[in-house]
Design a protein around this motif. Sequence first.
Motif, short mmCIF file in Angstrom:
data_model
loop_
_atom_site.label_atom_id
_atom_site.label_comp_id
_atom_site.label_asym_id
_atom_site.label_seq_id
_atom_site.Cartn_x
_atom_site.Cartn_y
_atom_site.Cartn_z
N GLN A 224 -10.78 -3.94 0.54
CA GLN A 224 -10.41 -3.56 1.84
C GLN A 224 -9.58 -4.81 2.47
OE1 GLN A 224 -10.29 -0.62 3.18
NE2 GLN A 224 -10.83 -0.38 1.43
N MET A 225 -9.32 -5.76 1.69
CA MET A 225 -8.60 -7.12 2.39
C MET A 225 -7.16 -6.45 2.56
SD MET A 225 -7.57 -10.71 0.30
CE MET A 225 -9.05 -10.88 -0.29
N VAL A 226 -6.63 -6.68 3.65
CA VAL A 226 -5.34 -6.10 4.07
C VAL A 226 -4.38 -7.13 3.62
CG1 VAL A 226 -3.88 -5.69 6.08
CG2 VAL A 226 -6.30 -4.89 6.12
N ILE A 227 -3.41 -6.82 2.93
CA ILE A 227 -2.44 -7.93 2.31
C ILE A 227 -0.90 -7.30 3.05
CG2 ILE A 227 -3.47 -8.40 0.48
CD1 ILE A 227 -2.00 -6.63 -1.37
N GLN A 228 -0.96 -6.13 3.40
CA GLN A 228 0.23 -5.62 4.09
C GLN A 228 0.12 -4.83 5.32
OE1 GLN A 228 3.07 -4.17 1.43
NE2 GLN A 228 3.79 -2.43 2.92
N ILE A 229 0.03 -5.11 6.51
CA ILE A 229 -0.40 -4.40 7.62
C ILE A 229 0.11 -3.09 7.67
CG2 ILE A 229 1.31 -5.20 9.25
CD1 ILE A 229 -2.41 -4.98 10.24
N ASP A 230 1.08 -2.74 7.36
CA ASP A 230 1.93 -1.22 7.43
C ASP A 230 1.92 -0.66 6.13
OD1 ASP A 230 3.84 -2.87 6.41
OD2 ASP A 230 5.49 -2.06 7.49
N PRO B 41 0.06 1.25 2.73
CA PRO B 41 -0.47 2.51 2.59
C PRO B 41 -2.26 2.58 2.33
CG PRO B 41 0.19 1.68 0.46
CD PRO B 41 0.61 0.82 1.42
N ARG B 42 -2.74 3.73 2.54
CA ARG B 42 -4.37 3.53 2.10
C ARG B 42 -4.39 4.22 0.99
NH1 ARG B 42 -6.71 7.04 7.10
NH2 ARG B 42 -8.51 5.78 6.74
N LEU B 43 -5.53 3.95 0.29
CA LEU B 43 -5.87 4.75 -1.08
C LEU B 43 -6.72 5.92 -0.87
CD1 LEU B 43 -5.65 4.40 -4.17
CD2 LEU B 43 -7.87 2.99 -3.90
N ASN B 44 -6.10 7.01 -1.19
CA ASN B 44 -6.91 8.36 -1.06
C ASN B 44 -7.03 8.71 0.39
OD1 ASN B 44 -6.89 8.61 -3.95
ND2 ASN B 44 -8.78 7.58 -4.14
N GLY B 45 -6.35 8.01 1.47
CA GLY B 45 -6.30 8.37 2.84
C GLY B 45 -7.61 7.80 3.25
N THR B 46 -8.36 6.92 2.92
CA THR B 46 -9.42 6.27 3.32
C THR B 46 -9.30 4.68 3.45
OG1 THR B 46 -10.56 5.99 1.26
CG2 THR B 46 -11.08 7.88 2.43
N GLY B 47 -10.15 3.86 4.13
CA GLY B 47 -10.16 2.64 4.22
C GLY B 47 -8.81 1.97 5.03
N ASN B 48 -8.59 0.84 4.96
CA ASN B 48 -7.74 0.12 5.54
C ASN B 48 -6.31 0.17 5.03
OD1 ASN B 48 -9.48 -1.45 7.16
ND2 ASN B 48 -9.99 -3.03 5.75
N TYR B 49 -5.38 0.52 6.17
CA TYR B 49 -3.99 0.51 5.64
C TYR B 49 -3.56 -0.81 5.10
CZ TYR B 49 -3.61 4.84 8.23
OH TYR B 49 -3.73 6.15 8.78
N GLY B 50 -2.76 -0.73 3.91
CA GLY B 50 -2.28 -1.94 3.33
C GLY B 50 -3.49 -3.02 2.69
N ALA B 51 -4.52 -2.13 2.29
CA ALA B 51 -5.41 -2.85 1.68
C ALA B 51 -5.01 -3.08 0.33
CB ALA B 51 -6.79 -2.03 1.81
N LEU B 52 -5.98 -4.09 -0.31
CA LEU B 52 -5.57 -4.63 -1.61
C LEU B 52 -5.75 -3.82 -2.79
CD1 LEU B 52 -4.91 -7.09 -3.52
CD2 LEU B 52 -7.20 -7.63 -3.56
N GLU B 53 -6.95 -2.81 -2.66
CA GLU B 53 -7.24 -1.51 -3.51
C GLU B 53 -5.97 -0.56 -3.57
OE1 GLU B 53 -10.71 0.50 -2.54
OE2 GLU B 53 -9.64 1.67 -0.82
N ALA B 54 -5.01 -0.48 -2.51
CA ALA B 54 -3.97 0.37 -2.67
C ALA B 54 -2.71 -0.06 -3.34
CB ALA B 54 -3.68 0.80 -1.12
N PHE B 55 -2.89 -1.33 -3.78
CA PHE B 55 -1.78 -2.05 -4.68
C PHE B 55 -2.33 -2.27 -5.90
CE2 PHE B 55 -0.92 -2.68 -0.22
CZ PHE B 55 0.52 -2.22 -0.06
#
Length: 400
Positions: free
Chosen positions: A244-250, A252-266
């Motif tokens: 959930q570490m945010v590395i891009q503030i705008d 995506p979210r992974l599977n529509g959950t968690g923080n936007y731009g979180a590391l797991e989404a990339f």
Amino acid sequence: MGKPTNGSSASIKKAVVERIAQKDDISKAELMAEFSLTSSSLTRLLEELTTEGWILESGFGQSTGGRRPILYRINPAHRYIFGLEISRIYSTLGLFDLGMNAIQYKRWTMDETMTPNRLTAYVQEQMDDMLQIRGIPRDLVAGIGIGAVGPLNRDTGMILNPLYFPAEGWSNVPLCEWMEERTGIPALLENGANAALVGEHWAYRGENLQHMLYVHVGTGLRSAMMSGGQLVYGAVDTEGSIGQMVIQIDGPRLNGTGNYGALEAFASVQALEQQARSQVKMGRMELAETGAADPEALHFPLLVKALHEGSPHMKELFSQSATYLGIGLGNLINILHPEKVILGGALINADDHYFDTAAATAQKHIYYASEYQPEFSKGILQEHAVALGAAVLVLKKMVI
């Protein structure tokens, strides 16, 4: 290891056994340098441990001018310990002797049929087979350590509400209770990242590392930290919070959950699968390049296969994922300052270039990089780190 200056005789006895287990051979003089015991007290303790079967006299060391010193080592056959990894993609059961030498491993895929009930039954069967094959009496098994996907409650031995298991039923599972009922063997639960770090720390014990960071990159992201040679715990079980570490503030979210731009989404298996499916649907990548029948059938093993077969699109996706992971690692390193960073998990093991890119990117983002550079490694144990680390945790808790 600093000298223990107080504590019960039982705790000192346990600490001495653990220290001897960490060494192939150790002398009384070496133990005297690490423990605040008189020569006569240590002699009595070593005699007691030898009589009880915990340790063995293994020969003589080099003389420093007088009589050659007696060397001691752990008696590996005095007790045995199981270590179990429960992950979303694979699980592993290991049987270890008291010196933490691996006797046998069993690894299997976690598919949609592997519910908690089926897993505990399967583990019991494998444990019984291992003991029978090796001729090991059950009463010599000290315990089973379990390293599992969190979040979990270590005190109650319960897996709480983990995400993304292929099978159903993995919420609020009293895993230790179930394992103990099935096997009659005491069970201990720890999150998988912590167990992996303990395992790798054991494997690197000759280097006397005090500050280590472990990051597992698989279906999700998990991390563990060790400082002063001890695991760092938070107020809650937070092994997955690195994702959930945010590395891009705008972003995506992974599977529509968690923080936007979180590391797991990339940088995760799920993120890669989603990105590959999007590339195919938008016409940027041919489906034939992946070997899948349709975009929704694009799962990680096919992505790895396409990568190894030279797919340029897949190389780009994996490289981008590794670069984002490196940025997240750089952020962690700037806060935690570990001596060694160990990377594990399905993505790290998929391709050497992924590890190299992530490590190189992290190094570029380290503050004071000219004065401080941690060592990056895939570890010594790799896919067996969780199972062995879970067994080491049982060793540390064992009553001597």
